[in-house]
Design an enzyme around this catalytic site. Structure first.
Site, short mmCIF file in Angstrom:
data_model
loop_
_atom_site.label_atom_id
_atom_site.label_comp_id
_atom_site.label_asym_id
_atom_site.label_seq_id
_atom_site.Cartn_x
_atom_site.Cartn_y
_atom_site.Cartn_z
NE ARG A 176 -1.60 8.42 -4.71
CZ ARG A 176 -0.29 8.64 -4.25
NH1 ARG A 176 0.25 7.43 -3.78
NH2 ARG A 176 0.12 9.83 -3.91
CG LEU A 199 -2.01 -1.16 1.40
CD1 LEU A 199 -2.60 -0.90 2.83
CD2 LEU A 199 -3.08 -0.88 0.48
CG ASP A 200 0.50 4.05 -3.10
OD1 ASP A 200 1.22 3.06 -3.48
OD2 ASP A 200 -0.39 4.68 -3.83
NE ARG A 201 6.45 7.50 4.85
CZ ARG A 201 7.81 7.63 5.03
NH1 ARG A 201 8.70 7.36 4.09
NH2 ARG A 201 8.10 7.88 6.12
CB THR A 239 -2.79 4.28 1.07
OG1 THR A 239 -2.52 5.09 -0.22
CG2 THR A 239 -3.88 3.58 0.95
#
Length: 235
Positions: free
Chosen positions: A172, A69-71, A73
């Site tokens: 995104r 998962l993106d930072r 998020t």
């Protein structure tokens, strides 16, 4: 995150599921899943420290990263506690056996209340950003997601999203491409950032088959604490 913060390893993890084969965590905002050039302590290391302390394990702890998962998020993420579990989970993700549901809050409402978005995304490594195109371009990968409008908030819209592919920054980039950047996501066109560095994108639920028992496991990750997320659950 400050690597010198000696209390960081004592961060209380929100464990959604745990047994000898799996560890599913509700990832906090701002924490990396794996280490990068920043040197900040990643979630995988925090989880290893948790296992080592809880089970008094000598030596190194094995914990396999299955997905990311993106930072900025938050939400549900699974780690494998054995190499066999890692291999089987990797296959599940590759074969799209898993089901990942995300919640995203956008300022602009999409033209359709529900839709399937199909784009071709190209990742720019230098910018750490992906660009979504309507037509196939050199080095592009097909990106597909389905969204439904879950709730109309005051000045915002809550979307529920199911991924059919797993591309870099896919949600995104695709929402930005239809003029609906996620709240707080400056990189993808949001007008302003969120004070805590987050974006309003949350991995709400994760459904997988247990790598050993084959039973279905579905975990729902609680939302981060802020007034806008709270509004998603009210009424």
């Amino acid at each position: 995150m400050n690597q010198n913060n000696t209390n960081f390893y004592s961060m209380k993890l929100d464990i959604l599921f745990e047994d000898n084969h799996l560890l599913i965590i509700n990832k906090p905002i701002g924490v990396l899943v794996q280490g990068d050039k920043t040197g900040d302590i990643p979630l995988v290391d925090l989880a290893k420290a948790y296992i080592k302390q809880k089970y008094n394990k000598p030596g190194a702890v094995f914990l396999g990263v299955v997905h990311r998962l993106d930072r900025p998020t938050s939400g549900a993420i699974v780690f494998a506690r054995t190499s066999k579990a890692l291999e089987r989970l990797n296959k599940q993700f590759k074969d799209r056996v898993t089901k990942k549901t995300y919640w995203a809050i956008t300022k602009e409402a999409p033209a359709n209340s529900a839709d399937t978005l199909v784009h071709w995304t190209v990742r720019n490594q230098k910018q750490n950003k992906s660009y979504a195109h309507k037509k196939e371009t050199p080095e592009s990968k097909k990106a597909i997601l389905k969204y439904t409008t879950k709730k109309k908030l005051h000045n915002y819209t809550l979307l529920e999203i199911e991924l059919e592919t797993g591309r870099h920054h896919q949600i995104r980039a695709q929402l930005s491409a239809i003029g609906c950047p996620i709240k707080g996501d400056l990189k993808y066109g949001s007008a302003r950032s969120n004070p805590n560095g987050s974006i309003h994108l949350h991995a709400r639920s994760l459904e997988i088959l247990h790598p050993v028992s084959k039973e279905s496991i579905c975990c729902v990750a609680s939302l981060p604490k802020d007034s806008l997320w709270d509004a998603c659950l009210s009424g």
